[in-house]
Design a protein around this motif. Structure first.
Motif, PDB file in Angstrom:
ATOM      1  N   LEU A 265       0.864  -1.178   0.000  1.00 22.02           N
ATOM      2  CA  LEU A 265       0.000   0.000   0.000  1.00 22.02           C
ATOM      3  C   LEU A 265       0.898   1.225   0.000  1.00 22.02           C
ATOM      4  O   LEU A 265       1.880   1.269   0.721  1.00 22.02           O
ATOM      5  N   ALA A 266       0.576   2.206  -0.842  1.00 22.95           N
ATOM      6  CA  ALA A 266       1.369   3.434  -0.865  1.00 22.95           C
ATOM      7  C   ALA A 266       0.435   4.613  -1.042  1.00 22.95           C
ATOM      8  O   ALA A 266      -0.328   4.661  -1.996  1.00 22.95           O
ATOM      9  N   LYS A 267       0.472   5.540  -0.088  1.00 28.25           N
ATOM     10  CA  LYS A 267      -0.388   6.726  -0.216  1.00 28.25           C
ATOM     11  C   LYS A 267       0.499   7.940  -0.025  1.00 28.25           C
ATOM     12  O   LYS A 267       1.129   8.095   1.021  1.00 28.25           O
TER      13      LYS A 267
ATOM     14  N   PHE B  94      -6.670  -4.328  -2.605  1.00 31.55           N
ATOM     15  CA  PHE B  94      -5.929  -3.094  -2.349  1.00 31.55           C
ATOM     16  C   PHE B  94      -6.786  -1.847  -2.504  1.00 31.55           C
ATOM     17  O   PHE B  94      -6.596  -0.874  -1.789  1.00 31.55           O
ATOM     18  N   TYR B  95      -7.791  -1.929  -3.393  1.00 35.55           N
ATOM     19  CA  TYR B  95      -8.595  -0.721  -3.584  1.00 35.55           C
ATOM     20  C   TYR B  95      -9.504  -0.481  -2.385  1.00 35.55           C
ATOM     21  O   TYR B  95      -9.782   0.654  -2.024  1.00 35.55           O
ATOM     22  N   LYS B  96      -9.932  -1.561  -1.716  1.00 30.92           N
ATOM     23  CA  LYS B  96     -10.761  -1.381  -0.526  1.00 30.92           C
ATOM     24  C   LYS B  96      -9.926  -0.816   0.613  1.00 30.92           C
ATOM     25  O   LYS B  96     -10.371   0.033   1.377  1.00 30.92           O
TER      26      LYS B  96
ATOM     27  N   LYS C 188      -7.382   1.108   0.332  1.00 29.64           N
ATOM     28  CA  LYS C 188      -7.135   2.528   0.097  1.00 29.64           C
ATOM     29  C   LYS C 188      -8.341   3.367   0.467  1.00 29.64           C
ATOM     30  O   LYS C 188      -8.213   4.432   1.040  1.00 29.64           O
ATOM     31  N   SER C 189      -9.536   2.881   0.120  1.00 27.43           N
ATOM     32  CA  SER C 189     -10.736   3.634   0.469  1.00 27.43           C
ATOM     33  C   SER C 189     -10.876   3.726   1.971  1.00 27.43           C
ATOM     34  O   SER C 189     -11.263   4.760   2.503  1.00 27.43           O
TER      35      SER C 189
ATOM     36  N   ASP D  62      -8.716   6.329   3.203  1.00 25.84           N
ATOM     37  CA  ASP D  62      -9.247   7.656   2.918  1.00 25.84           C
ATOM     38  C   ASP D  62     -10.350   8.031   3.883  1.00 25.84           C
ATOM     39  O   ASP D  62     -10.546   9.197   4.204  1.00 25.84           O
TER      40      ASP D  62
ATOM     41  N   LEU E 277      -4.221   0.085 -11.843  1.00 27.95           N
ATOM     42  CA  LEU E 277      -3.777   0.622 -10.559  1.00 27.95           C
ATOM     43  C   LEU E 277      -2.831  -0.352  -9.869  1.00 27.95           C
ATOM     44  O   LEU E 277      -1.875   0.055  -9.218  1.00 27.95           O
TER      45      LEU E 277
ATOM     46  N   MET F 167       0.990   0.293  -8.734  1.00 28.59           N
ATOM     47  CA  MET F 167       1.504   0.108  -7.381  1.00 28.59           C
ATOM     48  C   MET F 167       2.774  -0.719  -7.379  1.00 28.59           C
ATOM     49  O   MET F 167       3.641  -0.539  -6.524  1.00 28.59           O
TER      50      MET F 167
ATOM     51  N   ARG G  18     -16.092   5.294  -7.353  1.00 35.72           N
ATOM     52  CA  ARG G  18     -15.105   5.071  -6.299  1.00 35.72           C
ATOM     53  C   ARG G  18     -13.758   4.739  -6.896  1.00 35.72           C
ATOM     54  O   ARG G  18     -12.726   5.305  -6.526  1.00 35.72           O
ATOM     55  N   LEU G  19     -13.772   3.794  -7.874  1.00 33.87           N
ATOM     56  CA  LEU G  19     -12.521   3.397  -8.490  1.00 33.87           C
ATOM     57  C   LEU G  19     -11.911   4.538  -9.295  1.00 33.87           C
ATOM     58  O   LEU G  19     -10.696   4.750  -9.290  1.00 33.87           O
TER      59      LEU G  19
ATOM     60  N   LEU H 198     -10.307   7.008  -6.995  1.00 32.81           N
ATOM     61  CA  LEU H 198      -9.097   6.389  -6.462  1.00 32.81           C
ATOM     62  C   LEU H 198      -7.983   6.468  -7.490  1.00 32.81           C
ATOM     63  O   LEU H 198      -6.846   6.847  -7.191  1.00 32.81           O
TER      64      LEU H 198
ATOM     65  N   MET I  90      -6.622   9.900  -7.765  1.00 28.02           N
ATOM     66  CA  MET I  90      -5.737  10.264  -6.655  1.00 28.02           C
ATOM     67  C   MET I  90      -4.383   9.606  -6.766  1.00 28.02           C
ATOM     68  O   MET I  90      -3.384  10.141  -6.313  1.00 28.02           O
ATOM     69  N   LEU I  91      -4.343   8.408  -7.390  1.00 26.87           N
ATOM     70  CA  LEU I  91      -3.067   7.711  -7.490  1.00 26.87           C
ATOM     71  C   LEU I  91      -2.248   8.147  -8.700  1.00 26.87           C
ATOM     72  O   LEU I  91      -1.037   8.297  -8.613  1.00 26.87           O
TER      73      LEU I  91
ATOM     74  N   CYS J  86     -12.972  14.101  -0.729  1.00 30.85           N
ATOM     75  CA  CYS J  86     -11.711  13.426  -0.445  1.00 30.85           C
ATOM     76  C   CYS J  86     -10.712  13.678  -1.564  1.00 30.85           C
ATOM     77  O   CYS J  86      -9.548  14.014  -1.311  1.00 30.85           O
TER      78      CYS J  86
ATOM     79  N   ASN K 111      -7.188  15.820  -1.493  1.00 29.60           N
ATOM     80  CA  ASN K 111      -5.880  15.206  -1.679  1.00 29.60           C
ATOM     81  C   ASN K 111      -5.027  15.851  -2.750  1.00 29.60           C
ATOM     82  O   ASN K 111      -3.820  15.965  -2.605  1.00 29.60           O
TER      83      ASN K 111
ATOM     84  N   LYS L   7     -15.673  15.805   6.346  1.00 27.00           N
ATOM     85  CA  LYS L   7     -14.817  15.779   5.166  1.00 27.00           C
ATOM     86  C   LYS L   7     -14.634  17.167   4.587  1.00 27.00           C
ATOM     87  O   LYS L   7     -13.554  17.494   4.076  1.00 27.00           O
TER      88      LYS L   7
END
Lengths: 134, 560
Positions: free
Chosen positions: A17-19, A109-111, A113-114, A117, B52, B56, B81-82, B85, B88-89, B122, B126, B154
């Protein structure tokens, strides 16, 4: 206060995981990931503290089973509180996945990350309580 | 056939070598690129997820940016959602593609579903850029006043980001912020306080204005400490420690430099400091924050002493983290209140022998800062004892600092000389030229000590000629004051029965042949020999032999 990045790596150095909370180039990110892996894997768990200075900031890390959870904060932050926040995140993951293991993080991994968040958007801690909605 | 995400991950994990993995990733990237060109919305979700994952792992995935933007525009929640995400990535504030997202963000912030609004906030929080912040600021402000605490929470975080990027926009948020302290929901309260904190950091006029809120904050903190067990916010027996830490942080900011505000906080700070359970890390985190606050504001002396005592207790704690944190804070507080820290000197000296090298380093720094005229002898003794067992990396700076300290605080010359000699004996290789010169200067300026010094050095060098600095100094002094040595006058404390020239000449010749001679040392040894010759008026046989040996082996310079 400001977190620079959050990194979860396993013992071989693979990132789970990387944020990132600061804008960085791709090769910068890769360099940081390697550096963090080198720094954390060399530390002796029992005798050394969980804080290590890393490029003008402080890396707060802890090893949970085979994974290193690392949070990079500025030097003026409360490191003990960061450690607690990280632990809370791990406990939330555990509750969400039910006895979480590394594979859970890999395949979902997507869950993860959420979930991250929801805990803390834009580099601040968002909520200290136990409710996890999603 | 589109490969599902799980399959793809399994394929990658099955690879045995890095080359294998690269091949699999390259093949899938190519497949994804083709699929994306077809622009079908059915499998977009899966493709972006795979992209994604590839990202990573460290491979380039920027060609997916437009896909993420398209996903965000879809009405399905999972897609959004995806998509967010992915944005953001894969994107950051420097990319131009970001502006395409602005419109989607605006629409989503007015969506009936609160989770969608949450997603949008969110993302904005970010990675928003300056332009985006300006555009979407009114939306965020509206959401700060929403009746839904999830959204308020938020929105506050998003507002922080906006005012960091565009400080002028702070005025827009100030009216909304006043009602934050009346919040019931802990999450919204936490983020609201962070917003206030950020505003105070960026703008000192706002800071002065918010000082009026200190009584309200104090009341809030008191409530948190005195409430009974609350399962929702409990962490190891303490109610919402994160909120407590946040309030303490804000109090610190508001109280620094202001006497009235500091006075209003004194009570509650003492209350937190005495009532928080320090057996777990959580309690310690709160205590640490309290200590930092007490030391920053204009606290009463009793409160300050309480804070330093807490740090002293931390130093004795078994947990490495806490000791480290305590040492770091103590170094900062010496400047503010040195007296109180002296009480914990013994514990600090114990930390010098800790297993963790960063703790040792900090303890060393602190130990040096604690030295003052009254305790210099004791401290130096301890530090010299530590020098014997210290790691290599510590020796050079330690030596330099001990010499500097000895210079500053020496109670008398003899002690100074003793200390310098002892340092050289223990770590002569790390001694700098200046220190040797200092020793020499000292000896020259104190005629009564010359005899004592010379004798002592002579015996030390006879025992062990390995330390370069020591040899250097010894040879020089013997050269200068060799007559004292030979005649055996004075030097009672050195307890050396200096009898006759023979004993003197032997080590000198030993030095010539034995020392890994640097040129200055050579010159000095020769000078030494000269003075012996002059003083003795008769050359004994072994010495003559030694000298001829030396010349023969060709080391000698034209000096002789």
């Amino acid at each position: 206060m400001p977190i620079q990045f959050i990194l979860v790596q396993n013992r071989q150095g693979k990132t789970r995981l990387a944020k990132w909370y600061v804008p960085l180039d791709d090769h910068d990110k890769l360099a940081i990931k390697e550096d963090v892996h080198k720094t954390t894997s060399q530390r002796d768990q029992r005798q050394q503290s969980n804080f290590v200075e890393f490029r003008n900031d402080m890396l707060v890390y802890r090893r949970y089973a085979g994974l290193f959870f690392c949070v990079c904060v500025s030097l003026t932050d409360n490191f003990l509180a960061s450690l607690e926040a990280m632990h809370l995140f791990v406990e939330v993951l555990d509750t969400f996945f039910g006895n979480v293991c590394e594979l859970d993080l890999v395949f979902n991994f997507y869950k993860v990350k959420s979930s991250r968040d929801n805990r803390g958007a834009c580099d601040e801690l968002e909520r200290g309580d136990w409710h996890f909605r999603h | 056939m589109v490969v599902r995400l799980k399959e793809f991950i399994k394929q990658i994990r099955a690879c045995k070598t890095a080359a294998d993995e690269r091949a699999v990733v390259a093949k899938e990237s190519a497949a994804i690129r083709t699929l994306l060109k077809e622009d079908s919305s059915d499998h977009r979700h899966t493709n972006v997820a795979k992209l994604l994952y590839i990202h990573m792992l460290g491979y380039p995935a920027h060609f997916g940016q437009m896909e993420c933007v398209k996903l965000v525009a879809s009405p399905r929640f999972a897609d959004k959602r995806l998509g967010y995400l992915g944005i953001m990535l894969l994107l950051d504030e420097n990319q131009e593609t970001l502006t395409l997202v602005t419109n989607s963000l605006k629409n989503d912030m007015n969506h009936p579903n609160m989770y969608v609004i949450g997603l949008a906030l969110c993302t904005l929080g970010n990675i928003s850029s300056v332009a985006m912040s300006r555009d979407l600021c009114p939306e965020v402000e509206k959401l700060l006043a929403s009746s839904n605490s999830y959204i308020r929470k938020k929105a506050a975080l998003c507002a922080i980001r906006i005012i960091r990027k565009v400080p002028d926009l702070m005025e827009v948020f100030i009216p909304r912020v006043r009602s934050i302290l009346g919040e019931r929901n802990h999450g919204a309260l936490l983020t609201g306080l962070t917003l206030i904190q950020e505003m105070c950091t960026l703008n000192s006029a706002v800071l002065t204005e918010f000082r009026a809120t200190v009584p309200a904050l104090v009341k809030l903190l008191k409530q948190l400490i005195t409430t009974g067990y609350s399962p929702e916010h409990d962490v190891s027996g303490i109610t919402d420690p994160f909120l407590q830490v946040k309030i303490l942080r804000l109090l610190r900011q508001l109280g620094t430099g202001d006497a009235t505000a500091s006075e209003q906080m004194n009570d509650v700070l003492a209350h937190v400091a005495t009532n928080t359970d320090g057996s777990k890390n959580v309690g310690n985190a709160i205590l640490y924050e309290t200590v930092l606050t007490i030391l920053a504001i204009q606290a009463e002396p009793t409160l300050r002493v309480l804070a330093i005592n807490i740090l002293g207790k931390f130093l004795a704690n078994k947990d490495n983290n806490i000791r480290y944190v305590a040492l770091q804070t103590l170094i900062k507080t010496i400047a503010v209140d040195g007296q109180a820290v002296q009480r914990h000197r013994a514990t600090v000296l114990e930390c010098l022998r800790d297993a963790d090298v960063s703790i040792r380093r900090r303890a060393l720094e602190l130990a040096f800062a604690l030295i003052y005229p009254q305790n210099v002898r004791v401290m130096t003794r301890e530090l010299l004892a530590f020098l014997e067992v210290a790691d290599v990396e510590f020796r050079a700076p330690m030596v330099a600092q001990i010499c500097a300290t000895a210079d500053r605080f020496a109670p008398n010359k003899r002690w100074h000389l003793d200390t310098l000699i002892r340092v050289m004996k223990l770590a002569g290789n790390y001694v700098r030229e200046e220190t040797v010169a200092q020793l020499v200067r000292l000896a020259t300026n104190a005629p009564d000590l010359q005899a004592y010094g010379v004798h002592k050095l002579y015996w030390l060098v006879k025992a062990d000629a390995a330390q370069e600095g020591l040899v250097h100094a010894a040879v020089w002094t013997m050269g200068e004051f060799g007559d004292v040595l030979v005649s055996g006058a004075g030097g009672a404390a050195a307890a050396a029965p200096a009898s006759g020239e023979d004993q003197d000449d032997e080590p000198a010749s030993g030095l010539l042949t034995g020392t890994p001679a640097a040129a200055p040392t050579e010159a000095e040894v020769i000078a030494l020999l000269e003075s012996i010759l002059i003083g003795a008026c008769s050359v004994s046989a072994p010495v003559a032999v030694a000298i001829w040996h030396f010349i023969a082996s060709g080391f000698v310079s034209p000096l002789l």
